[in-house]
Design a protein around this motif. Sequence first.
Motif, PDB file in Angstrom:
ATOM      1  N   LEU A 319      48.083  53.660  41.694  1.00  9.03           N
ATOM      2  CA  LEU A 319      46.914  52.901  42.144  1.00  9.03           C
ATOM      3  C   LEU A 319      45.851  52.823  41.051  1.00  9.03           C
ATOM      4  O   LEU A 319      45.178  51.800  40.890  1.00  9.03           O
ATOM      5  N   VAL A 320      45.687  53.912  40.304  1.00 10.71           N
ATOM      6  CA  VAL A 320      44.740  53.887  39.185  1.00 10.71           C
ATOM      7  C   VAL A 320      45.216  52.906  38.116  1.00 10.71           C
ATOM      8  O   VAL A 320      44.430  52.120  37.564  1.00 10.71           O
ATOM      9  N   HIS A 321      46.509  52.938  37.815  1.00  9.78           N
ATOM     10  CA  HIS A 321      47.043  52.045  36.782  1.00  9.78           C
ATOM     11  C   HIS A 321      47.012  50.589  37.232  1.00  9.78           C
ATOM     12  O   HIS A 321      46.846  49.685  36.404  1.00  9.78           O
ATOM     13  N   ALA A 322      47.184  50.365  38.529  1.00  3.43           N
ATOM     14  CA  ALA A 322      47.176  48.984  39.029  1.00  3.43           C
ATOM     15  C   ALA A 322      45.822  48.311  38.841  1.00  3.43           C
ATOM     16  O   ALA A 322      45.738  47.075  38.888  1.00  3.43           O
ATOM     17  N   TYR A 323      44.775  49.102  38.649  1.00  3.60           N
ATOM     18  CA  TYR A 323      43.454  48.519  38.424  1.00  3.60           C
ATOM     19  C   TYR A 323      43.431  47.673  37.150  1.00  3.60           C
ATOM     20  O   TYR A 323      42.684  46.687  37.067  1.00  3.60           O
ATOM     21  N   TYR A 324      44.247  48.036  36.164  1.00  2.00           N
ATOM     22  CA  TYR A 324      44.250  47.313  34.889  1.00  2.00           C
ATOM     23  C   TYR A 324      45.213  46.129  34.890  1.00  2.00           C
ATOM     24  O   TYR A 324      45.346  45.453  33.866  1.00  2.00           O
ATOM     25  N   GLU A 325      45.900  45.886  35.990  1.00  4.57           N
ATOM     26  CA  GLU A 325      46.865  44.797  36.053  1.00  4.57           C
ATOM     27  C   GLU A 325      46.263  43.598  36.789  1.00  4.57           C
ATOM     28  O   GLU A 325      46.282  43.529  38.019  1.00  4.57           O
ATOM     29  N   SER A 327      43.375  42.680  37.605  1.00  3.30           N
ATOM     30  CA  SER A 327      42.418  42.991  38.672  1.00  3.30           C
ATOM     31  C   SER A 327      41.406  41.874  38.887  1.00  3.30           C
ATOM     32  O   SER A 327      40.673  41.890  39.881  1.00  3.30           O
ATOM     33  N   CYS A 328      41.350  40.921  37.971  1.00  4.55           N
ATOM     34  CA  CYS A 328      40.446  39.783  38.153  1.00  4.55           C
ATOM     35  C   CYS A 328      40.934  38.839  39.245  1.00  4.55           C
ATOM     36  O   CYS A 328      40.154  38.041  39.773  1.00  4.55           O
ATOM     37  N   LEU A 329      42.223  38.925  39.601  1.00  6.26           N
ATOM     38  CA  LEU A 329      42.773  38.063  40.651  1.00  6.26           C
ATOM     39  C   LEU A 329      42.536  38.707  42.013  1.00  6.26           C
ATOM     40  O   LEU A 329      42.812  39.893  42.218  1.00  6.26           O
ATOM     41  N   ARG A 336      46.052  46.069  46.031  1.00  2.48           N
ATOM     42  CA  ARG A 336      45.670  47.427  45.619  1.00  2.48           C
ATOM     43  C   ARG A 336      44.771  48.078  46.668  1.00  2.48           C
ATOM     44  O   ARG A 336      44.941  49.266  46.991  1.00  2.48           O
ATOM     45  N   ASP A 337      43.822  47.332  47.216  1.00  2.67           N
ATOM     46  CA  ASP A 337      42.943  47.895  48.244  1.00  2.67           C
ATOM     47  C   ASP A 337      43.722  48.259  49.503  1.00  2.67           C
ATOM     48  O   ASP A 337      43.452  49.296  50.126  1.00  2.67           O
ATOM     49  N   PHE A 338      44.686  47.431  49.871  1.00  2.00           N
ATOM     50  CA  PHE A 338      45.470  47.730  51.066  1.00  2.00           C
ATOM     51  C   PHE A 338      46.315  48.986  50.852  1.00  2.00           C
ATOM     52  O   PHE A 338      46.399  49.846  51.744  1.00  2.00           O
TER      53      PHE A 338
END
Length: 397
Positions: A319-325, A327-329, A336-338
């Motif tokens: 989840l932390v790493h997904a922030y950099y993928e 995240s502007c979309l 990620r929030d779900f």
Amino acid sequence: GSGSLGPPTLQAGLSSGVGSAGGSNMPQGPLSHAQARGLVPHHAIAPPLREDHHAPLIEESSTAKKQHSLLGRFFLRQYSEAFADRAELACRAAVCVVAMAAPLVLPPDALPEKFALWQAKGYYTKNTPLMFLYILDLTLGQTMANALSGLFGSSVAFGVSKLLLFAIPGGVMMDTAWYLVGAVCILAALLVWGVLWLNFGMTGRIFFLFTFAFHFMDFLNPSMTDCYVGETCGPRYGELASAGIAALLAVLCTVFPTPFVASRKARASAREGVASLSRAWMDLASHFCGNHQPDYRQERLVADLRKAQQMLEQLDSYLVHAYYEFSCLRSVRNVRDFLTRVRRTLGESTDRLLCVWNTCMQEAYGQAHLESITRLWPDVHRVLAESNRLLLHSTDI
């Protein structure tokens, strides 16, 4: 593998078909071995379910049923996802490193003259493949996080080296005052200690240390003459370009031919955590709803809890790493929030499971327990089954 699937109550419930053909509360046919011994009530063996009561409690999601690609089967992804991910990443890294090292080992005549100029300016050096290996990681998000951290570390080292040369132009010479040399060394030591003490990423620390150490040694060398013609001695802007090239190649390596996306791995970890927790909940519920405290193996329950904890830790990391993928979309952010809410729910479920376990250890299993739990067991069974289905469905959204 040991021949026993858990508590006798759960084994009896599974062996009895989880309900009769007519959907009644009482099992049809002869009593099971566990029921004959008086370990569980009739309702604990055959809880009434709706018309799909023959479906398994832990349903396999549609994502897990899909066929693996030819590349996935080559890396044995059908047997182990973790092994396939690491094996495929190792092959990608090997191919990229060979391609990146080829211009450094080929004869200068075999390369364009412009490439030799780029090497002299520091745009592409022998440190580029090394930085590529430091940045590359298992997921696109982690690779992008390492890339940003490495570029930040290189930029800090570059800026500090420029400031030192601005304070003492040309670096330390033979006639430089001793107190200036001492002050510079103390400041450098404090800077290194601060970078190691502060919460910098590991890649940023590595990039800062080897870049700053190289330039600081040149700064303290009175005979420093390693300068490109037409430039001042010291750090070059080409070094930042070299780090950027390494970062870009590392990101491309995790994207092609198939992307290693952290959000996708987070879903897989959440799904495995749900499966482990659901089985542990069914074990405890079957044990608590019996009329006698059976001697059952707790190794499976402990193994499920450990696996669930491991999956939750992996989920936190993904989840932390997904922030950099991307995240502007908004769509990626929503996923990620779900999954973050699913992670919170699984954590709360683990805490409640430990409380139920403690209750099971203190239960007297008397006549009052039998009378009350006989009426409660069908509802408890249905709540656990439906909760498991909802959690598994939530990991596929």
